[in-house]
Design a protein around this motif. Structure first.
Motif, PDB file in Angstrom:
ATOM      1  N   THR A 208       4.637   9.653   7.467  1.00 31.35           N
ATOM      2  CA  THR A 208       4.399  10.122   5.873  1.00 31.35           C
ATOM      3  C   THR A 208       6.380  10.975   5.296  1.00 31.35           C
ATOM      4  OG1 THR A 208       3.183  12.331   6.401  1.00 31.35           O
ATOM      5  CG2 THR A 208       2.578  10.122   6.265  1.00 31.35           C
ATOM      6  N   LEU A 209       5.750  11.014   3.810  1.00 29.21           N
ATOM      7  CA  LEU A 209       6.949  11.667   3.470  1.00 29.21           C
ATOM      8  C   LEU A 209       6.515  12.357   1.994  1.00 29.21           C
ATOM      9  CD1 LEU A 209       9.419   8.355   2.705  1.00 29.21           C
ATOM     10  CD2 LEU A 209       9.597  10.589   3.917  1.00 29.21           C
ATOM     11  N   ASP A 210       6.891  13.617   1.812  1.00 30.84           N
ATOM     12  CA  ASP A 210       6.921  14.121   0.083  1.00 30.84           C
ATOM     13  C   ASP A 210       7.358  13.842  -0.368  1.00 30.84           C
ATOM     14  OD1 ASP A 210       5.370  17.770   0.424  1.00 30.84           O
ATOM     15  OD2 ASP A 210       4.511  15.635   1.187  1.00 30.84           O
ATOM     16  N   TYR A 211       6.962  13.378  -1.618  1.00 36.27           N
ATOM     17  CA  TYR A 211       7.624  12.069  -3.001  1.00 36.27           C
ATOM     18  C   TYR A 211       7.290  13.357  -4.111  1.00 36.27           C
ATOM     19  CZ  TYR A 211       9.496   8.859  -5.451  1.00 36.27           C
ATOM     20  OH  TYR A 211      10.606   7.760  -6.306  1.00 36.27           O
ATOM     21  N   GLY A 212       8.780  13.739  -4.415  1.00 37.93           N
ATOM     22  CA  GLY A 212       9.110  15.370  -5.811  1.00 37.93           C
ATOM     23  C   GLY A 212       9.588  16.237  -4.608  1.00 37.93           C
ATOM     24  N   VAL A 213       9.541  16.357  -4.254  1.00 28.25           N
ATOM     25  CA  VAL A 213       9.594  17.698  -3.229  1.00 28.25           C
ATOM     26  C   VAL A 213      10.906  18.518  -4.056  1.00 28.25           C
ATOM     27  CG1 VAL A 213       9.306  17.558  -0.945  1.00 28.25           C
ATOM     28  CG2 VAL A 213      11.625  17.093  -1.365  1.00 28.25           C
ATOM     29  N   GLY A 214      10.928  20.088  -4.146  1.00 25.07           N
ATOM     30  CA  GLY A 214      11.767  20.703  -4.732  1.00 25.07           C
ATOM     31  C   GLY A 214      12.554  21.442  -3.490  1.00 25.07           C
ATOM     32  N   ILE A 215      13.667  22.140  -3.862  1.00 28.40           N
ATOM     33  CA  ILE A 215      15.108  22.601  -3.470  1.00 28.40           C
ATOM     34  C   ILE A 215      14.999  23.835  -2.887  1.00 28.40           C
ATOM     35  CG2 ILE A 215      17.013  21.412  -4.881  1.00 28.40           C
ATOM     36  CD1 ILE A 215      17.608  24.049  -6.643  1.00 28.40           C
ATOM     37  N   HIS A 216      13.893  24.205  -2.981  1.00 26.11           N
ATOM     38  CA  HIS A 216      13.331  25.895  -2.398  1.00 26.11           C
ATOM     39  C   HIS A 216      12.125  25.243  -1.498  1.00 26.11           C
ATOM     40  CE1 HIS A 216      14.581  27.380  -6.551  1.00 26.11           C
ATOM     41  NE2 HIS A 216      15.408  28.489  -5.903  1.00 26.11           N
ATOM     42  N   GLY A 217      12.178  24.252  -1.226  1.00 20.70           N
ATOM     43  CA  GLY A 217      11.096  23.764   0.064  1.00 20.70           C
ATOM     44  C   GLY A 217       9.814  24.057  -0.875  1.00 20.70           C
ATOM     45  N   GLU A 218       9.217  23.611  -1.784  1.00 23.80           N
ATOM     46  CA  GLU A 218       8.209  23.175  -2.702  1.00 23.80           C
ATOM     47  C   GLU A 218       7.554  21.558  -1.720  1.00 23.80           C
ATOM     48  OE1 GLU A 218      10.498  24.774  -5.892  1.00 23.80           O
ATOM     49  OE2 GLU A 218      10.462  23.755  -4.140  1.00 23.80           O
ATOM     50  N   ARG A 219       6.331  21.696  -1.835  1.00 21.55           N
ATOM     51  CA  ARG A 219       5.795  20.285  -1.986  1.00 21.55           C
ATOM     52  C   ARG A 219       5.862  18.983  -3.131  1.00 21.55           C
ATOM     53  NH1 ARG A 219       1.794  19.937   2.767  1.00 21.55           N
ATOM     54  NH2 ARG A 219       2.194  18.071   1.777  1.00 21.55           N
ATOM     55  N   GLY A 220       5.640  18.155  -2.459  1.00 16.67           N
ATOM     56  CA  GLY A 220       6.105  17.251  -3.392  1.00 16.67           C
ATOM     57  C   GLY A 220       4.837  16.986  -4.080  1.00 16.67           C
ATOM     58  N   ILE A 221       4.820  15.692  -5.160  1.00 13.09           N
ATOM     59  CA  ILE A 221       3.620  16.221  -5.597  1.00 13.09           C
ATOM     60  C   ILE A 221       3.019  14.719  -5.285  1.00 13.09           C
ATOM     61  CG2 ILE A 221       5.044  16.112  -7.879  1.00 13.09           C
ATOM     62  CD1 ILE A 221       5.946  13.279  -8.172  1.00 13.09           C
ATOM     63  N   ARG A 222       3.416  14.400  -4.476  1.00 12.13           N
ATOM     64  CA  ARG A 222       2.650  13.355  -3.691  1.00 12.13           C
ATOM     65  C   ARG A 222       3.381  13.647  -2.082  1.00 12.13           C
ATOM     66  NH1 ARG A 222       4.907  10.791  -7.433  1.00 12.13           N
ATOM     67  NH2 ARG A 222       3.267  10.641  -8.896  1.00 12.13           N
ATOM     68  N   THR A 223       1.745  12.774  -0.913  1.00 10.69           N
ATOM     69  CA  THR A 223       2.666  12.589   0.441  1.00 10.69           C
ATOM     70  C   THR A 223       2.019  10.821   0.068  1.00 10.69           C
ATOM     71  OG1 THR A 223       1.753  14.384   1.232  1.00 10.69           O
ATOM     72  CG2 THR A 223       2.375  12.832   2.579  1.00 10.69           C
ATOM     73  N   ILE A 224       3.117  10.290   0.634  1.00 15.85           N
ATOM     74  CA  ILE A 224       3.605   8.754   0.944  1.00 15.85           C
ATOM     75  C   ILE A 224       3.676   8.472   1.717  1.00 15.85           C
ATOM     76  CG2 ILE A 224       3.938   8.553  -1.833  1.00 15.85           C
ATOM     77  CD1 ILE A 224       6.589   7.432  -0.835  1.00 15.85           C
ATOM     78  N   ALA A 225       3.158   7.099   2.672  1.00 15.03           N
ATOM     79  CA  ALA A 225       3.258   6.307   3.862  1.00 15.03           C
ATOM     80  C   ALA A 225       4.746   5.621   3.308  1.00 15.03           C
ATOM     81  CB  ALA A 225       2.493   5.143   3.931  1.00 15.03           C
ATOM     82  N   ARG A 226       5.419   6.457   4.634  1.00  9.01           N
ATOM     83  CA  ARG A 226       6.888   6.226   4.332  1.00  9.01           C
ATOM     84  C   ARG A 226       7.685   4.358   4.741  1.00  9.01           C
ATOM     85  NH1 ARG A 226       9.944   9.000   9.958  1.00  9.01           N
ATOM     86  NH2 ARG A 226       9.111  10.570   8.686  1.00  9.01           N
ATOM     87  N   PRO A 227       8.229   4.549   3.785  1.00  8.80           N
ATOM     88  CA  PRO A 227       7.864   3.013   3.539  1.00  8.80           C
ATOM     89  C   PRO A 227       9.676   2.915   3.838  1.00  8.80           C
ATOM     90  CG  PRO A 227       9.028   3.938   1.453  1.00  8.80           C
ATOM     91  CD  PRO A 227       7.967   5.283   2.346  1.00  8.80           C
ATOM     92  N   ALA A 228      10.245   1.423   3.832  1.00 10.43           N
ATOM     93  CA  ALA A 228      11.680   1.472   4.254  1.00 10.43           C
ATOM     94  C   ALA A 228      12.702   1.215   3.818  1.00 10.43           C
ATOM     95  CB  ALA A 228      12.146  -0.447   4.332  1.00 10.43           C
TER      96      ALA A 228
END
Length: 574
Positions: free
Chosen positions: A210-230
């Motif tokens: 998985t990936l976190d999509y929309g993370v911040g530069i202070h290490g904040e979580r992303g707005i959503r977690t997605i399956a890791r695509p190519a």
């Protein structure tokens, strides 16, 4: 990287190391900490000053010098610089046309730069601000905070640095900066969180694949977690989102491929090619595709993409020569004379000696210090769930600084807290707590006597008003005012009730209820607002710290009724 940071003054030590790596280019002032270019361009009429939390290097410090910034104010890791750093750096760098502040849109940065700007204007120094707000992930109508400032800061600083060297005025630079921000958007993804310097563990965990999509530069979580695509599919998705958000305009773009700390040059270069192909396939002209680590998040494994629609003349500003630590975009000019860096440190003789016979009241300070030390780890864990995990360290460090001030100068405890948090604690909440302590100091007797309920109510109301003016927070925004406002209301009611038996205990109970209720709120201010629903179920650490303060007051002055209050460790359980 957090395994190898020095235990004492890591940011100052790193700043001094930068001067060793680039002799003759930079000087360091140690107290307060800021870095200044030693050889600014002679045609400049306006100084450019920026800064922010450390851990993002080479952001800010990498663009210090000709073609870049005049001064940089580094905060502690992921914490904003405090206003005194910014004020003194700006005063030292100011030129005849004034000072332009380049500020990333994080609450702590905005507040501290605003306070510094007010102090500079009071001194007669012209000041303008460019607020960088490029992060697509936080472009939400539900947030009062607005988009975060992320990697587009590099583009803004580079273009403004070149324009400043050409003699642009304060108004011209401010307008150019606003146009660059308006034409820039960024989005970031991560496969692994950064290592927390406090726990030496990943700040959050992601399931495999998985990936976190929309993370911040202070290490904040992303707005959503997605399956890791190519990776090609991921770059295509990110490009689509960025182009959908960018304003219409010419087809020439600058594309920045930015590593977040642990992403290799091999990966970034490959992503740059994929991005170029996506842009050209849509009929755009990527005039520059620039891969590299420019805005890190410690050692996060991830990257961001930034697109800027170029206006006439901006390409020339981007390619203008620089003499800065970061080689962007050309090698450093030769002819620099190496020299020793200067480090300013406070002289022992300059310290204010304690007034003779002045002991000051220490009861509140000592009780609050003991409480904060007890719950520091709990506050850290809570803050990691909604932000970057620095709140426990910032609060504890500020209280320790206050204890030191009280020891050295004989200050009463509340005055020491006010001075420590206003002058020496960065981040979002540090100076806001300083404003609260500043007002409480007028109501808490320096001789240790019980504070009058009316005076304490007025001080709490005034503290709330000051915090609202500076940061804009209201009850319901999931911030420290959600505990402060009900405590102030309780004290005001008790002040008008001659029969009130335990006003401080009742105020503490109101603060506790308000703090715990923040767990059900969707944050609208501060860094927690960037993580959206990830913050639900987690009480705001700043609100808990306010509740702990009123609990300490009740414990000292109403010992018969204070046992009704819960234990500090209980209300701060993560």
């Amino acid at each position: 990287m957090s395994y190898f940071l020095p235990e004492n003054a890591p940011v100052l030590t790193a700043a001094r190391g930068l001067t060793l790596a680039h002799p003759g280019m930079i000087e360091v002032n140690g107290a307060p900490l800021y870095l200044r270019a030693r050889d600014p361009h002679p045609d400049r009429t306006v100084a450019l000053v920026s800064g922010g939390g450390s851990g993002h290097e080479p952001l800010h410090t990498g663009l210090l010098g000709r073609g870049g910034l005049d001064a940089v104010c580094p905060g502690e890791i992921f914490a904003s610089p405090h206003n005194r750093q910014i004020y003194e750096a700006s005063a030292a760098a100011a030129r005849s046309g004034g000072v332009l502040h380049i500020v990333k849109n994080y609450t702590g940065d905005v507040i501290n730069f605003q306070i510094a700007a007010e102090r500079l204007r009071h001194d007669g120094v012209p000041v303008a601000t460019v607020l960088v707000e490029d992060d697509l992930a936080t472009d939400s109508a539900d947030s009062a905070t607005g988009r975060r400032g992320t990697a587009a800061t590099v583009v803004v600083e580079k273009l403004l640095g070149a324009a400043a060297d050409r003699g642009a005025s304060l108004e011209e630079l401010a307008e150019l900066g606003r146009r660059v921000v308006a034409r820039s958007r960024s989005i970031a993804v991560a496969a692994r969180a950064q290592t927390s310097p406090t726990t030496v563990s990943p700040a959050f965990t992601l399931d495999e694949g998985t990936l976190d999509y929309g993370v911040g530069i202070h290490g904040e979580r992303g707005i959503r977690t997605i399956a890791r695509p190519a990776v090609g599919d991921l770059v295509r998705r990110m490009t689509d989102d960025l182009l959908d958000a960018l304003p219409e305009g010419p087809g020439e773009v600058l594309a920045l491929v930015n590593g977040l700390g642990a992403t290799t040059e091999l990966e970034l270069n490959a992503i740059g090619v994929l991005l170029r192909d996506e842009l050209t396939g849509r009929g755009l002209t990527p005039v520059f595709v620039v891969p590299g680590t420019f805005t890190a998040a410690l050692d996060m494994a991830g990257f961001s993409l930034t697109l800027t629609r170029l206006e006439d003349g901006w390409a020339d500003l981007w390619t203008a020569s620089t003499r800065t630590p970061l080689v962007l975009p050309r090698p450093l000019n030769g002819g620099e004379t190496a020299g020793e860096a200067t480090v300013g440190v406070p002289a022992e003789a300059a310290r204010t000696a304690p007034a003779e016979g002045a002991a000051g009241d220490r009861a509140l300070l000592d009780r609050y210090a003991a409480t904060v030390t007890q719950v520091r780890d709990n506050l850290t864990k809570l803050d990691q769930l909604v932000g970057d995990g620095d709140f426990g360290d910032n609060l504890t460090g500020g209280v320790r600084r206050a204890v030191k001030l009280a020891d050295e100068r004989g200050l009463d405890g509340t005055t020491a807290l006010a001075e420590a948090f206003l002058d020496d604690v960065g981040g979002t909440s540090g100076p806001l707590f300083g404003l609260l302590f500043q007002h409480l100091a007028s109501a808490v007797p320096a001789d240790g006597g019980a504070p009058g309920v009316g005076a304490l109510a007025e001080a709490a109301e005034a503290g709330f008003a000051a915090i609202h003016r500076v940061g804009g927070a209201n009850p319901g925004d999931c911030t420290l005012v959600d505990a402060l406002a009900p405590a102030a209301e309780s004290l005001t009611a008790s002040a008008g009730d001659a029969g009130a038996e335990a006003p401080l205990t009742e105020a503490a109970q109101a603060a506790i209820r308000g703090a715990l209720a923040t767990a059900s709120l969707r944050p609208r201010r501060g860094r927690a607002s960037y993580v959206g629903d990830h913050a639900l179920g987690v009480p705001d650490p700043g609100a808990l710290a306010v509740a702990l303060l009123f609990m300490a007051l009740a414990d000292i002055h109403e010992p018969a009724t204070a046992p009704r209050l819960p234990a500090p460790g209980h209300i701060t359980l993560p």
